[in-house]
Design a protein around this motif. Structure first.
Motif, PDB file in Angstrom:
ATOM      1  N   THR A  37       0.853  -1.186   0.000  1.00 25.21           N
ATOM      2  CA  THR A  37       0.000   0.000   0.000  1.00 25.21           C
ATOM      3  C   THR A  37       0.886   1.233   0.000  1.00 25.21           C
ATOM      4  OG1 THR A  37      -1.745  -1.151   1.218  1.00 25.21           O
ATOM      5  CG2 THR A  37      -1.832   1.251   1.175  1.00 25.21           C
ATOM      6  N   MET A  38       0.807   2.000  -1.088  1.00 28.35           N
ATOM      7  CA  MET A  38       1.519   3.283  -1.156  1.00 28.35           C
ATOM      8  C   MET A  38       0.659   4.328  -0.474  1.00 28.35           C
ATOM      9  SD  MET A  38       3.261   3.647  -4.891  1.00 28.35           S
ATOM     10  CE  MET A  38       4.610   2.557  -5.384  1.00 28.35           C
ATOM     11  N   THR A  39       1.194   4.941   0.546  1.00 25.94           N
ATOM     12  CA  THR A  39       0.438   5.944   1.300  1.00 25.94           C
ATOM     13  C   THR A  39       1.090   7.319   1.173  1.00 25.94           C
ATOM     14  OG1 THR A  39       1.674   5.515   3.333  1.00 25.94           O
ATOM     15  CG2 THR A  39      -0.305   4.196   2.950  1.00 25.94           C
ATOM     16  N   GLY A  40       0.327   8.339   1.506  1.00 24.27           N
ATOM     17  CA  GLY A  40       0.837   9.701   1.472  1.00 24.27           C
ATOM     18  C   GLY A  40      -0.306  10.677   1.288  1.00 24.27           C
ATOM     19  N   VAL A  41      -0.027  11.938   1.497  1.00 17.73           N
ATOM     20  CA  VAL A  41      -1.058  12.963   1.400  1.00 17.73           C
ATOM     21  C   VAL A  41      -1.482  13.149  -0.044  1.00 17.73           C
ATOM     22  CG1 VAL A  41      -0.204  14.164   3.435  1.00 17.73           C
ATOM     23  CG2 VAL A  41       0.658  14.807   1.169  1.00 17.73           C
ATOM     24  N   SER A  42      -2.608  13.816  -0.256  1.00 16.39           N
ATOM     25  CA  SER A  42      -3.075  14.120  -1.606  1.00 16.39           C
ATOM     26  C   SER A  42      -2.021  14.912  -2.354  1.00 16.39           C
ATOM     27  CB  SER A  42      -4.371  14.931  -1.544  1.00 16.39           C
ATOM     28  OG  SER A  42      -5.421  14.165  -1.008  1.00 16.39           O
ATOM     29  N   GLY A  43      -1.822  14.571  -3.618  1.00 13.03           N
ATOM     30  CA  GLY A  43      -0.892  15.302  -4.457  1.00 13.03           C
ATOM     31  C   GLY A  43       0.550  14.880  -4.320  1.00 13.03           C
ATOM     32  N   ILE A  44       0.840  13.854  -3.526  1.00 10.63           N
ATOM     33  CA  ILE A  44       2.225  13.449  -3.285  1.00 10.63           C
ATOM     34  C   ILE A  44       2.793  12.625  -4.439  1.00 10.63           C
ATOM     35  CG2 ILE A  44       1.904  11.219  -2.136  1.00 10.63           C
ATOM     36  CD1 ILE A  44       4.113  14.084  -0.840  1.00 10.63           C
ATOM     37  N   GLY A  45       1.904  12.112  -5.321  1.00 10.47           N
ATOM     38  CA  GLY A  45       2.379  11.359  -6.484  1.00 10.47           C
ATOM     39  C   GLY A  45       2.228   9.852  -6.373  1.00 10.47           C
ATOM     40  N   LYS A  46       1.306   9.384  -5.534  1.00  8.26           N
ATOM     41  CA  LYS A  46       1.128   7.934  -5.341  1.00  8.26           C
ATOM     42  C   LYS A  46       0.710   7.234  -6.642  1.00  8.26           C
ATOM     43  CE  LYS A  46      -1.997   8.578  -2.128  1.00  8.26           C
ATOM     44  NZ  LYS A  46      -1.975  10.054  -2.031  1.00  8.26           N
ATOM     45  N   SER A  47      -0.271   7.800  -7.308  1.00  7.07           N
ATOM     46  CA  SER A  47      -0.784   7.165  -8.521  1.00  7.07           C
ATOM     47  C   SER A  47       0.278   7.108  -9.610  1.00  7.07           C
ATOM     48  CB  SER A  47      -2.010   7.917  -9.039  1.00  7.07           C
ATOM     49  OG  SER A  47      -3.057   7.881  -8.105  1.00  7.07           O
ATOM     50  N   ARG A  48       1.009   8.191  -9.765  1.00  6.97           N
ATOM     51  CA  ARG A  48       2.026   8.233 -10.824  1.00  6.97           C
ATOM     52  C   ARG A  48       3.130   7.224 -10.556  1.00  6.97           C
ATOM     53  NH1 ARG A  48       3.755  14.041 -12.676  1.00  6.97           N
ATOM     54  NH2 ARG A  48       1.599  13.918 -13.375  1.00  6.97           N
ATOM     55  N   LEU A  49       3.576   7.122  -9.302  1.00  6.59           N
ATOM     56  CA  LEU A  49       4.631   6.167  -8.983  1.00  6.59           C
ATOM     57  C   LEU A  49       4.125   4.739  -9.133  1.00  6.59           C
ATOM     58  CD1 LEU A  49       7.528   5.731  -7.990  1.00  6.59           C
ATOM     59  CD2 LEU A  49       6.640   5.656  -5.656  1.00  6.59           C
ATOM     60  N   ALA A  50       2.889   4.477  -8.695  1.00  7.93           N
ATOM     61  CA  ALA A  50       2.323   3.131  -8.815  1.00  7.93           C
ATOM     62  C   ALA A  50       2.216   2.722 -10.279  1.00  7.93           C
ATOM     63  CB  ALA A  50       0.957   3.072  -8.141  1.00  7.93           C
ATOM     64  N   LEU A  51       1.803   3.642 -11.135  1.00  5.14           N
ATOM     65  CA  LEU A  51       1.685   3.343 -12.557  1.00  5.14           C
ATOM     66  C   LEU A  51       3.041   3.052 -13.171  1.00  5.14           C
ATOM     67  CD1 LEU A  51       0.150   3.178 -15.213  1.00  5.14           C
ATOM     68  CD2 LEU A  51       0.255   5.666 -15.366  1.00  5.14           C
ATOM     69  N   ARG A  52       4.032   3.861 -12.821  1.00  5.75           N
ATOM     70  CA  ARG A  52       5.376   3.631 -13.368  1.00  5.75           C
ATOM     71  C   ARG A  52       5.930   2.288 -12.889  1.00  5.75           C
ATOM     72  NH1 ARG A  52       9.328   6.586 -15.993  1.00  5.75           N
ATOM     73  NH2 ARG A  52      11.083   5.170 -16.365  1.00  5.75           N
ATOM     74  N   LEU A  53       5.732   1.977 -11.615  1.00  4.24           N
ATOM     75  CA  LEU A  53       6.181   0.695 -11.084  1.00  4.24           C
ATOM     76  C   LEU A  53       5.491  -0.451 -11.822  1.00  4.24           C
ATOM     77  CD1 LEU A  53       7.635  -1.069  -8.970  1.00  4.24           C
ATOM     78  CD2 LEU A  53       5.677  -0.678  -7.450  1.00  4.24           C
ATOM     79  N   ALA A  54       4.179  -0.322 -12.018  1.00  2.00           N
ATOM     80  CA  ALA A  54       3.419  -1.376 -12.695  1.00  2.00           C
ATOM     81  C   ALA A  54       3.944  -1.610 -14.104  1.00  2.00           C
ATOM     82  CB  ALA A  54       1.940  -1.010 -12.722  1.00  2.00           C
ATOM     83  N   MET A  55       4.277  -0.543 -14.802  1.00  2.00           N
ATOM     84  CA  MET A  55       4.796  -0.687 -16.159  1.00  2.00           C
ATOM     85  C   MET A  55       6.163  -1.364 -16.156  1.00  2.00           C
ATOM     86  SD  MET A  55       3.629   2.891 -17.943  1.00  2.00           S
ATOM     87  CE  MET A  55       4.062   2.315 -19.581  1.00  2.00           C
ATOM     88  N   ASP A  56       6.988  -1.035 -15.178  1.00  2.00           N
ATOM     89  CA  ASP A  56       8.339  -1.580 -15.128  1.00  2.00           C
ATOM     90  C   ASP A  56       8.376  -3.070 -14.812  1.00  2.00           C
ATOM     91  OD1 ASP A  56       9.306   0.885 -15.748  1.00  2.00           O
ATOM     92  OD2 ASP A  56      10.206   1.311 -13.793  1.00  2.00           O
TER      93      ASP A  56
END
Length: 774
Positions: A37-56
């Motif tokens: 579970t990637m956690t963090g405040v709104s706008g911290i970039g969780k979705s973008r990092l999760a997507l990049r990780l998923a692609m890799d």
């Protein structure tokens, strides 16, 4: 030839800046944990990092990497349905969707990414717990502001980007070491081409990055303002804003980190018209097209013809994001990020405007569904299916709005019954039943709308195998339709009763009811209903051996061809093929079934594919093609099709399967039949379609079936390792790519060599090249 990845991810994670250390750490964690579970405040970039990780990490998951975006899903009851649809899992049976999902994932090595779980924490926790228990090789990556607190969960808190200390700033070249500065520089250059961080501005850039706490969304919003103002002016305005709100913001406290102060500032900088459009866009759940934005955001002080220009301005400012979901203008959609939408909702709640944009939102989607219902059975059928799929979240919101507002429940009955043919075409029977149940419970008035909704629910529940509920719904619907003397409603009750009567085994009675339904639909001009009733009539007549089956099937086929109803055409071809097969017209039946299969190739309707493969098996046995029949039977029962689908397990089709199996087994013998059946069962859906179409390459079993010494089939993981060997990777590289230990990779290589009877890696490379798998 590059590998074709399975799954569903956006095309690319563009402009990924300054998270390489976190990406490496998350990738390492994923190699040892099944739930992150990637956690963090709104706008911290969780979705973008999760997507990049998923692609890799795609090479590590042979069954694919699948993204399910939950930002627009605010209904916990429909969470499993949303996941099933996005994973292309056919869930038309009566079993709970969670059970069907669990069965589908049981043997899969797959990464499921659940993005934006914040509003559905409890529901996500229950679903993930069930899926992980059922599927030992499933991995789940979650983004949420808070941890789920599940056993085995590894929490990955995402920190802000690194920022420089204002009291000891390095020279401009040294600022490049800070992630926040690199991101600002990249976004500033996009907003104002030619912008660079240099001696003249490095202190201002450092101040901005520090002031917004290194939160990526805040940095991007500030940088976007460079389109309209110089950096120095930007700093002055931002400083004045923060000075005004110092007491409320308390930037120094880590637990208060958030992009909200910058979003507030952004909102203040907008013109009155831009603020109104921002607030009104927040009523959309998920994305919307420009026509919807104009319909909902126009009115009062903003003209509809001004909305497009304002949306473009908000796009330039980073408030609205554009999504390309399709081709040309048809695929362009607009969406507020979650923090921006939340701000718009908060601002709208304080508004004293006379017209609530939620009403315009509801009315727009009521109108959209009404037009779709009228135009469904036409050359635009596929376009309507795709458009309604994209609007799933907004349709849910519109129906819920009808149910929540006093006096609007008849509208909920109308919209849900109109969506019947869409839910039938997409297989979303559980979704349809959920909303029909709620709409019917909300309004007991004896109206045509209620009769239609009851009939629609009965049709869905019959297909799901819930005969008891279907019968009670039809009894009330029939009584209402007769009392109201509504010919179209009566036709739908006749159709539902015909389907139910077929299910109960009274084929002669079902034929009479279907004939009555056809007459009613023709009288009222409902072509979608007429086609459904003709299909039902033809199937029942064919099962009876009635000579009218062929002509009714032909009528349905001609109707589809005349209207160019592409989504209905495969079913019409299948019905015609079935009628021809029952008349022993085997060549015609095969040709029609293969035509249906060609049209099904680009679709996700795996149930239709399976039924067509079954029909081709039945025709093959009649032409003494016993091995082909066995393989096709195996292919129709492949692991890509849930075994619980009620329609596949109907008594009539099961009897035909049994007869086909007996004929093939008697001709081939038990061992040969079992081998051929297993070969078919190992085919993927695309391979199975190819085999059903008689393609030369598909007509031969894969190399591993026929290799000397009877080599066993490779496991999905071994197949992956073999493909990576063919790409020239050594064991160390394979281990890193698949997130496994090097010794594990060596074991897989040894197993592949043993199973295929090879002694060198070069032979594996040649074998992969020879089978066209790389």
């Amino acid at each position: 030839m590059p590998p074709q990845w399975k799954g569903r991810l956006p095309g690319s994670a563009t402009n990924f800046v300054s998270r390489r250390r976190e990406l490496a750490a998350a990738r390492k964690l994923l190699s040892t944990s099944r739930l992150i579970t990637m956690t963090g405040v709104s706008g911290i970039g969780k979705s973008r990092l999760a997507l990049r990780l998923a692609m890799d990490v795609r090479p590590a998951f042979p069954d694919g990497v699948w993204l399910v975006e939950l930002a627009g899903c605010d209904n916990a009851d429909l969470l499993a349905e949303t996941v099933a649809v996005d994973l292309d899992v056919d869930h038309r049976c009566g079993s709970p969707v969670v059970k069907t999902l669990s069965a589908f994932l049981a043997d899969k090595m797959l990464l499921l990414v659940l993005d934006h779980c914040d509003g559905l924490t409890d529901a996500c926790t229950r679903l993930i717990r069930a899926l992980l228990a059922a599927a030992p090789r499933l991995h789940v990556l979650v983004t949420s502001r808070n941890a789920l607190r599940l056993g085995g969960e590894r929490v990955f808190p995402l920190p802000p980007l690194t920022v420089p200390h204002l009291d000891r700033l390095p020279p401009a070249t040294g600022l490049n070491h800070y992630g926040a500065v690199r991101l600002f520089a990249a976004r500033a250059a996009a907003a104002h081409p030619g912008f660079v961080v240099d001696e003249s501005n490095w202190a201002d850039v450092a101040w901005i990055c520090r002031r917004v706490d290194g939160i990526p969304l805040a940095i991007e919003l500030v940088a976007a303002q460079l389109r309209t103002m110089p950096l120095r002016r930007l700093v002055d305005l931002l400083d004045a804003h923060f000075r005004e709100r110092t007491k409320a913001v308390e930037l120094a406290a880590p637990h208060r980190l958030r992009p909200q102060p910058v979003i507030d500032w952004h909102f203040d900088l907008c013109s009155p018209a831009e603020r109104q459009v921002w607030k009104r866009l927040s009523v959309f759940t998920g994305s919307c097209d420009l026509a919807a934005a104009e319909a909902v955001c126009g009115g009062e002080d903003v003209r509809a013809d001004e909305v497009a220009g304002i949306v473009t301005t908000l796009l330039d400012k980073g408030i609205v994001h554009r999504r390309q979901d399709g081709t040309a203008d048809e695929g362009i959609r607009y969406q507020l990020l979650a923090p921006m939408r939340q701000h718009g909702l908060e601002q709208r709640s304080r508004s004293t405007r006379r017209t609530d944009p939620r009403i315009r939102h509801r009315d727009h989607y009521l109108s959209l569904v009404a037009v779709a219902g009228t135009d469904w059975f036409s050359s635009r059928q596929a376009l309507w299916a795709e458009r309604l799929r994209k609007e799933r979240d907004n349709l849910r919101t519109a129906i819920a709005s009808c149910l929540d507002e006093r006096g609007k429940s008849p509208l909920a009955l109308r919209i849900t019954s109109t969506l019947l043919h869409f839910w039938l075409a997409t297989g979303e029977l559980h979704e349809g039943r959920y909303w029909l149940d709620r709409a019917i419970a909300a309004d007991s008035s004896p109206t045509v709308e209620r009769a239609d909704a009851l009939s629609a629910r009965a049709i869905l529940t019959t297909l799901m195998g819930d005969v008891a509920h279907a019968g009670s719904s039809l009894a009330e619907a029939d009584e209402l339709a007769r009392r109201l003397n509504d010919r179209r409603s009566q036709a739908y009750t006749r159709l539902g009763l015909s389907m139910l009567t077929t299910h109960r085994g009274d084929l002669a009675g079902a034929v009479i009811l279907a004939e009555q339904a056809v007459a009613g639909f023709r009288d009222t001009g409902d072509l979608a209903g007429a086609h459904a009733a003709l299909s039902q009539w033809a199937i029942d007549a064919a099962l009876l051996g009635d000579s009218t089956a062929a002509s009714r099937a032909e009528d349905g086929l001609v109707l589809c061809m005349t209207r160019q109803a592409s989504r209905s055409m495969p079913h019409a071809l299948w019905v015609a093929a079935f009628a021809a097969w029952r008349r022993d017209e085997l060549r015609r039946a095969t040709a029609l079934a293969q035509s249906a299969l060609r049209l099904l190739r680009p679709s996700n309707d795996r149930l239709a594919v399976a039924l067509t493969l079954k029909l081709l098996a039945w025709t093959a046995i009649g032409q003494n093609q016993h091995t082909k029949a066995a393989r096709l039977l195996g292919a129709s029962a492949s692991r890509w099709l849930p075994s619980e689908l009620a329609v596949v397990q109907s008594q009539h089709y099961a009897a035909f399967d049994h007869r086909c199996e007996n004929g093939s087994r008697q001709s081939l013998g038990d061992h040969q039949f079992a081998t051929a059946y297993h070969q078919g069962a190992q085919l993927g859906v695309d391979q199975a379609i190819g085999y059903g179409l008689g393609m030369p390459a598909a007509d031969r079993p894969p190399t591993e079936w026929t290799r000397q010494h009877g080599a066993r089939s490779l496991t999905p993981r071994e197949q992956q390792v073999a493909e990576l060997i063919a790409q020239g990777m050594r064991n160390k590289d394979i281990a890193a790519t698949l997130l496994i230990a090097r010794r594990t990779a060596e074991t897989h290589v040894e197993s592949i060599l043993t199973k295929l009877g090879f002694t060198t890696r070069a032979e594996i490379t040649a074998w992969i090249a020879g089978t066209g798998q790389s």
